[in-house]
Design a protein around this motif. Structure first.
Motif, short mmCIF file in Angstrom:
data_model
loop_
_atom_site.label_atom_id
_atom_site.label_comp_id
_atom_site.label_asym_id
_atom_site.label_seq_id
_atom_site.Cartn_x
_atom_site.Cartn_y
_atom_site.Cartn_z
N ALA A 227 0.95 12.83 -8.82
CA ALA A 227 0.14 14.04 -8.63
C ALA A 227 1.00 15.29 -8.48
N SER A 228 2.19 15.14 -7.89
CA SER A 228 3.04 16.31 -7.67
C SER A 228 3.96 16.62 -8.86
N GLY A 229 3.92 15.78 -9.90
CA GLY A 229 4.69 16.06 -11.10
C GLY A 229 6.11 15.53 -11.10
N ARG B 118 2.80 6.24 -2.49
CA ARG B 118 3.91 7.11 -2.90
C ARG B 118 3.90 7.34 -4.41
N LEU B 119 3.65 6.30 -5.17
CA LEU B 119 3.57 6.45 -6.62
C LEU B 119 2.48 7.45 -6.99
N MET C 120 0.82 -1.20 0.00
CA MET C 120 0.00 0.00 0.00
C MET C 120 0.87 1.27 0.00
N THR C 121 1.96 1.22 0.75
CA THR C 121 2.84 2.39 0.82
C THR C 121 3.42 2.72 -0.56
N CYS C 122 3.84 1.70 -1.28
CA CYS C 122 4.40 1.94 -2.63
C CYS C 122 3.36 2.57 -3.55
N TRP C 123 2.15 2.05 -3.51
CA TRP C 123 1.08 2.59 -4.36
C TRP C 123 0.79 4.04 -3.99
#
Length: 58
Positions: A12-14, A6-7, A1-4
């Motif tokens: 979203a932040s570009g 962060r991805l 879940m953490t990897c998803w």
């Protein structure tokens, strides 16, 4: 879940767009880009509402 998560946050932040731009800039500066060969990708999905059928080849 953490990897998803962060991805998704990086997307979203570009982060990926900026990384792509930095890599292209560095490759251009090093004259290391060769566009003599390129690949184009696409996807096809079914027209759920009944899109036009393509003509059959002769």
């Amino acid at each position: 879940m953490t990897c998803w998560r962060r991805l998704a946050e990086w997307n979203a932040s570009g982060v990926w767009q900026r990384l792509h731009e930095v890599l292209l800039d560095r490759l251009r500066a090093a004259d290391a880009l060769d566009f003599s060969r390129a690949a184009v990708d696409s996807s096809q999905i079914r027209a759920l509402k009944g899109g036009r059928r393509p003509a059959r080849p002769l």
